[in-house]
Write a protein that holds these residues in place. Sequence first.
Motif, PDB file in Angstrom:
ATOM      1  N   CYS A  85      -0.801  -8.575   2.063  1.00  0.00           N
ATOM      2  CA  CYS A  85      -2.018  -7.697   2.030  1.00  0.00           C
ATOM      3  C   CYS A  85      -3.142  -8.532   2.084  1.00  0.00           C
ATOM      4  CB  CYS A  85      -1.542  -6.973   0.896  1.00  0.00           C
ATOM      5  SG  CYS A  85      -0.289  -5.613   1.228  1.00  0.00           S
ATOM      6  N   VAL A  86      -3.192  -9.559   1.426  1.00  0.00           N
ATOM      7  CA  VAL A  86      -4.362 -10.531   1.120  1.00  0.00           C
ATOM      8  C   VAL A  86      -4.623 -10.972   2.486  1.00  0.00           C
ATOM      9  CG1 VAL A  86      -5.288 -12.531   0.061  1.00  0.00           C
ATOM     10  CG2 VAL A  86      -3.964 -11.016  -1.295  1.00  0.00           C
ATOM     11  N   VAL A  87      -3.760 -11.568   3.301  1.00  0.00           N
ATOM     12  CA  VAL A  87      -4.237 -12.018   4.618  1.00  0.00           C
ATOM     13  C   VAL A  87      -4.806 -10.979   5.581  1.00  0.00           C
ATOM     14  CG1 VAL A  87      -2.891 -13.045   6.807  1.00  0.00           C
ATOM     15  CG2 VAL A  87      -2.336 -13.895   4.561  1.00  0.00           C
ATOM     16  N   VAL A  88      -4.048  -9.714   5.528  1.00  0.00           N
ATOM     17  CA  VAL A  88      -4.706  -8.471   6.184  1.00  0.00           C
ATOM     18  C   VAL A  88      -6.111  -7.935   5.698  1.00  0.00           C
ATOM     19  CG1 VAL A  88      -4.250  -6.128   6.585  1.00  0.00           C
ATOM     20  CG2 VAL A  88      -2.249  -7.758   6.782  1.00  0.00           C
ATOM     21  N   TRP A  89      -6.327  -8.360   4.374  1.00  0.00           N
ATOM     22  CA  TRP A  89      -7.556  -8.091   3.945  1.00  0.00           C
ATOM     23  C   TRP A  89      -8.581  -9.089   4.608  1.00  0.00           C
ATOM     24  CZ3 TRP A  89      -8.151  -5.445  -1.203  1.00  0.00           C
ATOM     25  CH2 TRP A  89      -9.698  -5.243  -1.778  1.00  0.00           C
ATOM     26  N   ARG A  90      -8.370 -10.159   4.530  1.00  0.00           N
ATOM     27  CA  ARG A  90      -9.311 -11.201   5.067  1.00  0.00           C
ATOM     28  C   ARG A  90      -9.420 -10.931   6.619  1.00  0.00           C
ATOM     29  NH1 ARG A  90     -10.217 -15.416   1.614  1.00  0.00           N
ATOM     30  NH2 ARG A  90     -11.881 -15.881   3.000  1.00  0.00           N
ATOM     31  N   THR A  91      -8.538 -10.734   7.320  1.00  0.00           N
ATOM     32  CA  THR A  91      -8.519 -10.659   8.852  1.00  0.00           C
ATOM     33  C   THR A  91      -8.734  -9.280   9.441  1.00  0.00           C
ATOM     34  OG1 THR A  91      -6.077 -10.308   8.871  1.00  0.00           O
ATOM     35  CG2 THR A  91      -6.890 -12.669   9.071  1.00  0.00           C
ATOM     36  N   LEU A  92      -8.230  -8.199   8.752  1.00  0.00           N
ATOM     37  CA  LEU A  92      -8.639  -6.853   9.365  1.00  0.00           C
ATOM     38  C   LEU A  92      -9.209  -5.784   8.463  1.00  0.00           C
ATOM     39  CD1 LEU A  92      -4.800  -6.336  10.621  1.00  0.00           C
ATOM     40  CD2 LEU A  92      -6.906  -7.237  11.858  1.00  0.00           C
ATOM     41  N   GLY A  93      -9.628  -6.276   7.404  1.00  0.00           N
ATOM     42  CA  GLY A  93     -10.527  -5.471   6.284  1.00  0.00           C
ATOM     43  C   GLY A  93      -9.801  -4.796   5.238  1.00  0.00           C
ATOM     44  N   ARG A  94     -10.495  -4.553   4.179  1.00  0.00           N
ATOM     45  CA  ARG A  94      -9.607  -3.991   3.088  1.00  0.00           C
ATOM     46  C   ARG A  94      -8.956  -2.552   3.352  1.00  0.00           C
ATOM     47  NH1 ARG A  94     -15.235  -3.241   2.094  1.00  0.00           N
ATOM     48  NH2 ARG A  94     -15.586  -0.909   1.524  1.00  0.00           N
ATOM     49  N   VAL A  95      -9.529  -1.940   4.084  1.00  0.00           N
ATOM     50  CA  VAL A  95      -9.133  -0.575   4.324  1.00  0.00           C
ATOM     51  C   VAL A  95      -7.714  -0.662   4.910  1.00  0.00           C
ATOM     52  CG1 VAL A  95      -9.313   1.699   5.648  1.00  0.00           C
ATOM     53  CG2 VAL A  95     -11.479   0.294   4.923  1.00  0.00           C
ATOM     54  N   VAL A  96      -7.436  -1.395   5.834  1.00  0.00           N
ATOM     55  CA  VAL A  96      -6.027  -1.494   6.533  1.00  0.00           C
ATOM     56  C   VAL A  96      -4.949  -2.156   5.454  1.00  0.00           C
ATOM     57  CG1 VAL A  96      -4.660  -2.752   8.152  1.00  0.00           C
ATOM     58  CG2 VAL A  96      -6.879  -1.692   8.640  1.00  0.00           C
ATOM     59  N   ALA A  97      -5.556  -3.109   4.554  1.00  0.00           N
ATOM     60  CA  ALA A  97      -4.788  -3.891   3.628  1.00  0.00           C
ATOM     61  C   ALA A  97      -4.446  -2.738   2.548  1.00  0.00           C
ATOM     62  CB  ALA A  97      -5.459  -5.079   3.212  1.00  0.00           C
ATOM     63  N   LEU A  98      -5.289  -2.001   2.095  1.00  0.00           N
ATOM     64  CA  LEU A  98      -4.885  -1.279   0.810  1.00  0.00           C
ATOM     65  C   LEU A  98      -4.021  -0.120   1.147  1.00  0.00           C
ATOM     66  CD1 LEU A  98      -8.477  -1.132  -1.006  1.00  0.00           C
ATOM     67  CD2 LEU A  98      -6.407  -2.255  -1.543  1.00  0.00           C
ATOM     68  N   ARG A  99      -4.364   0.536   2.457  1.00  0.00           N
ATOM     69  CA  ARG A  99      -3.711   1.665   2.989  1.00  0.00           C
ATOM     70  C   ARG A  99      -2.230   1.223   3.278  1.00  0.00           C
ATOM     71  NH1 ARG A  99      -6.452   2.775   7.788  1.00  0.00           N
ATOM     72  NH2 ARG A  99      -7.777   4.343   6.736  1.00  0.00           N
ATOM     73  N   ALA A 100      -1.852   0.014   3.918  1.00  0.00           N
ATOM     74  CA  ALA A 100      -0.908  -0.393   4.108  1.00  0.00           C
ATOM     75  C   ALA A 100       0.135  -0.844   2.911  1.00  0.00           C
ATOM     76  CB  ALA A 100      -0.830  -1.716   4.843  1.00  0.00           C
ATOM     77  N   GLY A 101      -0.666  -1.628   2.058  1.00  0.00           N
ATOM     78  CA  GLY A 101      -0.031  -1.828   0.659  1.00  0.00           C
ATOM     79  C   GLY A 101       0.494  -0.782  -0.324  1.00  0.00           C
ATOM     80  N   LEU A 102      -0.371   0.287  -0.298  1.00  0.00           N
ATOM     81  CA  LEU A 102      -0.249   1.304  -1.306  1.00  0.00           C
ATOM     82  C   LEU A 102       0.959   2.184  -0.485  1.00  0.00           C
ATOM     83  CD1 LEU A 102      -3.574   2.339  -2.477  1.00  0.00           C
ATOM     84  CD2 LEU A 102      -1.698   0.821  -3.869  1.00  0.00           C
ATOM     85  N   THR A 103       0.710   2.328   0.707  1.00  0.00           N
ATOM     86  CA  THR A 103       1.935   3.272   1.324  1.00  0.00           C
ATOM     87  C   THR A 103       3.299   2.785   1.370  1.00  0.00           C
ATOM     88  OG1 THR A 103       0.152   4.112   2.965  1.00  0.00           O
ATOM     89  CG2 THR A 103       2.390   4.131   3.486  1.00  0.00           C
ATOM     90  N   ALA A 104       3.342   1.396   1.713  1.00  0.00           N
ATOM     91  CA  ALA A 104       4.451   0.755   1.577  1.00  0.00           C
ATOM     92  C   ALA A 104       5.208   0.837   0.017  1.00  0.00           C
ATOM     93  CB  ALA A 104       4.439  -0.768   1.961  1.00  0.00           C
ATOM     94  N   LEU A 105       4.399   0.722  -0.865  1.00  0.00           N
ATOM     95  CA  LEU A 105       4.701   0.674  -2.235  1.00  0.00           C
ATOM     96  C   LEU A 105       5.319   2.067  -2.580  1.00  0.00           C
ATOM     97  CD1 LEU A 105       5.096  -0.894  -5.206  1.00  0.00           C
ATOM     98  CD2 LEU A 105       2.933   0.056  -5.657  1.00  0.00           C
ATOM     99  N   VAL A 106       4.557   2.814  -2.485  1.00  0.00           N
ATOM    100  CA  VAL A 106       5.229   4.371  -2.536  1.00  0.00           C
ATOM    101  C   VAL A 106       6.263   4.672  -1.913  1.00  0.00           C
ATOM    102  CG1 VAL A 106       4.533   6.713  -2.385  1.00  0.00           C
ATOM    103  CG2 VAL A 106       2.907   5.212  -3.220  1.00  0.00           C
ATOM    104  N   ALA A 107       6.532   4.239  -0.570  1.00  0.00           N
ATOM    105  CA  ALA A 107       7.606   4.652   0.093  1.00  0.00           C
ATOM    106  C   ALA A 107       8.891   3.779  -0.455  1.00  0.00           C
ATOM    107  CB  ALA A 107       7.603   4.152   1.536  1.00  0.00           C
ATOM    108  N   TRP A 108       8.632   2.509  -0.696  1.00  0.00           N
ATOM    109  CA  TRP A 108       9.942   1.746  -1.387  1.00  0.00           C
ATOM    110  C   TRP A 108      10.359   2.375  -2.626  1.00  0.00           C
ATOM    111  CZ3 TRP A 108       9.166  -3.023  -4.820  1.00  0.00           C
ATOM    112  CH2 TRP A 108      10.336  -3.485  -4.990  1.00  0.00           C
ATOM    113  N   LEU A 109       9.400   2.592  -3.604  1.00  0.00           N
ATOM    114  CA  LEU A 109       9.790   3.046  -5.010  1.00  0.00           C
ATOM    115  C   LEU A 109      10.416   4.557  -4.845  1.00  0.00           C
ATOM    116  CD1 LEU A 109       7.131   1.693  -7.139  1.00  0.00           C
ATOM    117  CD2 LEU A 109       9.180   0.843  -6.665  1.00  0.00           C
TER     118      LEU A 109
END
Length: 245
Positions: A85-109
């Motif tokens: 997510c940190v790599v994505v944040w630096r390359t594609l922006g914080r919106v994509v990184a946060l959206r992907a990270g939080l979605t993955a966390l909720v779906a996994w749990l």
Amino acid sequence: MLHPARPTTFRPVLRPKPLVLGIALYVLGTAVGVWAVGVGARHTGELALDRTIAADRGTFVVDVSRVINVVFGPVVGPLWAVLLCVVVWRTLGRVVALRAGLTALVAWLSVEVWKLIFRRDRPPTDAVHALVVETKPDSFPSGHTAFATALVVAFAVALGAGHRTLRRVVLLGGIPLIVVVAASRLVLGAHYLADVCAAPILVCGTIAGMIGLGLVGPDEGPGGGDTADHESAAGRGRSAARAAR
């Protein structure tokens, strides 16, 4: 003169089709669990399948499965997911990184709910010659498979239409990865077939439900996740220009 920024409000937009899809996937995944637990692994053929796999597993396959067991486990998995997510944040922006990270966390749990509901026993260690020791009654659904699915689908959704090529790469590489992770759980004797099949169904159900409820969705702008960052930077630039006049 500086003008105070207008507060932004989050207004979820309901999307009926993804919501219905999410409910349907939940029903399907739950039905698989009811069938598997109700009938029993001996009668569904799952125990026999695990025994067959255990009798003919090569050294290379076992070694790869052991690595996957650690890399996609509940300790190491989240660590490299955060780095991703940190790599994505630096390359594609914080919106994509946060959206992907939080979605993955909720779906996994989210699969923990079904683990608590069904409390399915793990395959008998001696019968399947299990290579990992799992004693808790939490076999259904597979957490490792759910983690892999959550990452792949969450990043594919977060990339949206702004990064079509990258999203295609994620899916082309991610779907085989999910299959490999699922197969590794059978090789190690840690799960039954229904456990690894239901995990992607339930995870996709959670993500579809989140999209349907308007909690998450792809950025359809031409700039993808960078759009919000660029707009914010432009807004700050205009404010600074007005203040300098």
